[in-house]
Design a protein around this motif. Structure first.
Motif, PDB file in Angstrom:
ATOM      1  N   SER A  40     -95.247  -4.465 -19.364  1.00  0.00           N
ATOM      2  CA  SER A  40     -96.460  -3.842 -18.829  1.00  0.00           C
ATOM      3  C   SER A  40     -96.054  -2.567 -18.104  1.00  0.00           C
ATOM      4  N   PHE A  41     -96.559  -1.451 -18.573  1.00  0.00           N
ATOM      5  CA  PHE A  41     -96.178  -0.163 -17.986  1.00  0.00           C
ATOM      6  C   PHE A  41     -96.642  -0.058 -16.526  1.00  0.00           C
ATOM      7  N   ILE A  42     -97.856  -0.540 -16.271  1.00  0.00           N
ATOM      8  CA  ILE A  42     -98.413  -0.433 -14.911  1.00  0.00           C
ATOM      9  C   ILE A  42     -97.615  -1.295 -13.936  1.00  0.00           C
ATOM     10  N   LEU A  43     -97.320  -2.540 -14.336  1.00  0.00           N
ATOM     11  CA  LEU A  43     -96.544  -3.413 -13.454  1.00  0.00           C
ATOM     12  C   LEU A  43     -95.130  -2.882 -13.244  1.00  0.00           C
ATOM     13  N   ALA A  44     -94.541  -2.317 -14.293  1.00  0.00           N
ATOM     14  CA  ALA A  44     -93.191  -1.763 -14.173  1.00  0.00           C
ATOM     15  C   ALA A  44     -93.150  -0.611 -13.177  1.00  0.00           C
ATOM     16  N   LEU A  45     -94.241   0.126 -13.068  1.00  0.00           N
ATOM     17  CA  LEU A  45     -94.316   1.210 -12.076  1.00  0.00           C
ATOM     18  C   LEU A  45     -94.646   0.684 -10.682  1.00  0.00           C
ATOM     19  N   ALA A  46     -95.556  -0.278 -10.602  1.00  0.00           N
ATOM     20  CA  ALA A  46     -96.075  -0.722  -9.308  1.00  0.00           C
ATOM     21  C   ALA A  46     -95.104  -1.621  -8.549  1.00  0.00           C
ATOM     22  N   ILE A  47     -94.405  -2.511  -9.260  1.00  0.00           N
ATOM     23  CA  ILE A  47     -93.560  -3.497  -8.576  1.00  0.00           C
ATOM     24  C   ILE A  47     -92.468  -2.855  -7.724  1.00  0.00           C
ATOM     25  N   PRO A  48     -91.638  -1.927  -8.256  1.00  0.00           N
ATOM     26  CA  PRO A  48     -90.582  -1.345  -7.401  1.00  0.00           C
ATOM     27  C   PRO A  48     -91.140  -0.536  -6.237  1.00  0.00           C
ATOM     28  N   VAL A  49     -92.242   0.172  -6.465  1.00  0.00           N
ATOM     29  CA  VAL A  49     -92.839   0.955  -5.373  1.00  0.00           C
ATOM     30  C   VAL A  49     -93.364   0.023  -4.287  1.00  0.00           C
ATOM     31  N   PHE A  50     -94.044  -1.047  -4.686  1.00  0.00           N
ATOM     32  CA  PHE A  50     -94.580  -2.001  -3.714  1.00  0.00           C
ATOM     33  C   PHE A  50     -93.467  -2.649  -2.908  1.00  0.00           C
ATOM     34  N   LEU A  51     -92.411  -3.081  -3.566  1.00  0.00           N
ATOM     35  CA  LEU A  51     -91.297  -3.728  -2.871  1.00  0.00           C
ATOM     36  C   LEU A  51     -90.594  -2.761  -1.922  1.00  0.00           C
ATOM     37  N   LEU A  52     -90.456  -1.503  -2.333  1.00  0.00           N
ATOM     38  CA  LEU A  52     -89.811  -0.520  -1.466  1.00  0.00           C
ATOM     39  C   LEU A  52     -90.663  -0.229  -0.235  1.00  0.00           C
ATOM     40  N   ILE A  53     -91.975  -0.167  -0.417  1.00  0.00           N
ATOM     41  CA  ILE A  53     -92.867   0.065   0.731  1.00  0.00           C
ATOM     42  C   ILE A  53     -92.760  -1.089   1.727  1.00  0.00           C
ATOM     43  N   ILE A  54     -92.731  -2.326   1.231  1.00  0.00           N
ATOM     44  CA  ILE A  54     -92.573  -3.483   2.112  1.00  0.00           C
ATOM     45  C   ILE A  54     -91.240  -3.400   2.861  1.00  0.00           C
ATOM     46  N   PHE A  55     -90.178  -3.040   2.138  1.00  0.00           N
ATOM     47  CA  PHE A  55     -88.856  -2.922   2.768  1.00  0.00           C
ATOM     48  C   PHE A  55     -88.868  -1.860   3.865  1.00  0.00           C
ATOM     49  N   LEU A  56     -89.477  -0.716   3.577  1.00  0.00           N
ATOM     50  CA  LEU A  56     -89.523   0.368   4.566  1.00  0.00           C
ATOM     51  C   LEU A  56     -90.405  -0.007   5.757  1.00  0.00           C
ATOM     52  N   LYS A  57     -91.492  -0.734   5.496  1.00  0.00           N
ATOM     53  CA  LYS A  57     -92.362  -1.169   6.590  1.00  0.00           C
ATOM     54  C   LYS A  57     -91.612  -2.069   7.564  1.00  0.00           C
ATOM     55  N   ILE A  58     -90.734  -2.911   7.020  1.00  0.00           N
ATOM     56  CA  ILE A  58     -89.984  -3.838   7.861  1.00  0.00           C
ATOM     57  C   ILE A  58     -88.864  -3.137   8.611  1.00  0.00           C
ATOM     58  N   THR A  59     -88.168  -2.226   7.952  1.00  0.00           N
ATOM     59  CA  THR A  59     -86.969  -1.613   8.534  1.00  0.00           C
ATOM     60  C   THR A  59     -87.228  -0.312   9.254  1.00  0.00           C
ATOM     61  N   MET A  60     -88.339   0.372   8.981  1.00  0.00           N
ATOM     62  CA  MET A  60     -88.580   1.690   9.571  1.00  0.00           C
ATOM     63  C   MET A  60     -88.587   1.682  11.094  1.00  0.00           C
ATOM     64  N   PRO A  61     -89.316   0.758  11.775  1.00  0.00           N
ATOM     65  CA  PRO A  61     -89.286   0.781  13.243  1.00  0.00           C
ATOM     66  C   PRO A  61     -87.888   0.583  13.808  1.00  0.00           C
ATOM     67  N   ARG A  62     -87.064  -0.239  13.120  1.00  0.00           N
ATOM     68  CA  ARG A  62     -85.719  -0.473  13.627  1.00  0.00           C
ATOM     69  C   ARG A  62     -84.817   0.733  13.384  1.00  0.00           C
ATOM     70  N   SER A  63     -84.969   1.363  12.220  1.00  0.00           N
ATOM     71  CA  SER A  63     -84.093   2.492  11.906  1.00  0.00           C
ATOM     72  C   SER A  63     -84.490   3.739  12.680  1.00  0.00           C
ATOM     73  N   THR A  64     -85.806   3.920  12.874  1.00  0.00           N
ATOM     74  CA  THR A  64     -86.267   5.105  13.602  1.00  0.00           C
ATOM     75  C   THR A  64     -86.172   4.889  15.103  1.00  0.00           C
ATOM     76  N   GLY A  65     -86.731   3.766  15.575  1.00  0.00           N
ATOM     77  CA  GLY A  65     -86.692   3.465  16.999  1.00  0.00           C
ATOM     78  C   GLY A  65     -87.347   4.557  17.825  1.00  0.00           C
ATOM     79  N   VAL A  66     -86.748   4.877  18.956  1.00  0.00           N
ATOM     80  CA  VAL A  66     -87.222   5.962  19.797  1.00  0.00           C
ATOM     81  C   VAL A  66     -86.598   7.244  19.279  1.00  0.00           C
ATOM     82  N   LEU A  67     -87.415   8.189  18.857  1.00  0.00           N
ATOM     83  CA  LEU A  67     -86.909   9.389  18.206  1.00  0.00           C
ATOM     84  C   LEU A  67     -85.911  10.126  19.092  1.00  0.00           C
TER      85      LEU A  67
END
Length: 277
Positions: free
Chosen positions: A64-91
């Motif tokens: 499925s072309f749509i799923l092949a595009l959506a799955i990695p983007v969705f998983l990366l967004i979830i990963f960034l949502k979880i790790t972004m506050p820790r990696s950025t912290g107080v600027l």
């Protein structure tokens, strides 16, 4: 938009009673910043290339072309949502979170920043107790006062709030002194009803004046990469971005110690600005 009389603003140290109000102000002022940072990371060429490779592999598995595009983007967004506050912290700092209790002021008499507008108008601004009503929920949230050691207080940094008739309109965070003659502004936030009234400029100028009198020679600040407003704000105040123009050898050595925050795949998340006092 509310018309603000800057000569009535008192810039004082944050107290423990102000912590919840300051947190709410920061949450309001930083709304959307995390999403813009994630979008900035997702649109970098290397990140797009990796997503394209993963999508090509998935295309053979899910058919499925749509799923092949959506799955990695969705998983990366979830990963960034979880790790972004820790990696950025107080600027602009190495700490993941700010120690609000440690940076609270405990003196009996308010420690304030100079307000040049009060000298011009001849008025003496005063503070009142906050008008926020304490609800039963707030009482449940109240914590007993912690014993803060001088070492923790020195490490925590300073927070100044803009107080007008007991209402906190904005705040500015300054990290603890890590290097001689160098100061770092970590956050500048103003309430949504009091923007474009000169309050942010007043907070920065007043803090600069205080640090200059204390012997500081340079101030650094980190601006989130997608924030055009933040970049324009500090440029108007005389700040320059590291790497712009020609710096002498001394400036080059100083600036090497001030590096931007980096996130996924090492992409810079902040732009570093500085100003000589």
């Amino acid at each position: 938009m509310v018309r603000l009389e800057l000569d009535k603003v008192v810039m004082r140290r944050m107290k423990e009673d102000d912590i919840e109000m300051v947190k709410s102000l920061i949450k309001e002022g930083c709304e959307g910043t995390e999403n813009r940072l994630i979008l900035h990371v997702l649109t970098r060429p290397l990140c797009l290339f990796i997503l394209a490779v993963i999508s090509s592999v998935l295309r053979c598995l899910v058919h499925s072309f749509i799923l092949a595009l959506a799955i990695p983007v969705f998983l990366l967004i979830i990963f960034l949502k979880i790790t972004m506050p820790r990696s950025t912290g107080v600027l602009g700092s190495s700490r993941p979170y700010w120690d609000y209790v440690g940076s609270s002021y405990r003196g009996t008499q308010d420690e304030t920043l100079p307000n040049p507008f009060s000298r011009i108008s001849g008025k003496t601004p005063g503070t009142k107790k906050p008008r926020r009503k304490i609800t039963p929920k707030d009482k449940d949230k109240e914590l007993p006062t912690e014993n803060v050691s001088p070492e923790r207080e020195q490490e925590a940094g300073l927070v100044w709030v803009a107080d007008c008739d007991g209402e906190i309109l904005g705040c500015i965070f300054r990290e603890s002194e890590k290097r001689a003659d160098i100061r770092r502004i970590c956050r500048v936030v103003t309430g949504s009803w009091y923007r474009r009234e000169g309050l942010g400029r007043l907070l920065v100028h007043s803090l600069e004046q205080r640090e200059m009198e204390a012997g500081a020679l340079r101030v650094y600040t980190h601006v989130p990469f997608p924030s055009k407003l933040g970049e324009a704000f500090f440029r108007k105040l005389g700040y320059r971005q590291i790497g712009e123009g020609t710096d002498d050898e001394e400036d080059f050595e100083k600036n090497k110690l001030e590096t931007p925050e980096r996130g996924f795949l090492g992409h810079p998340l902040t732009k570093v600005f500085y100003k000589d006092l």
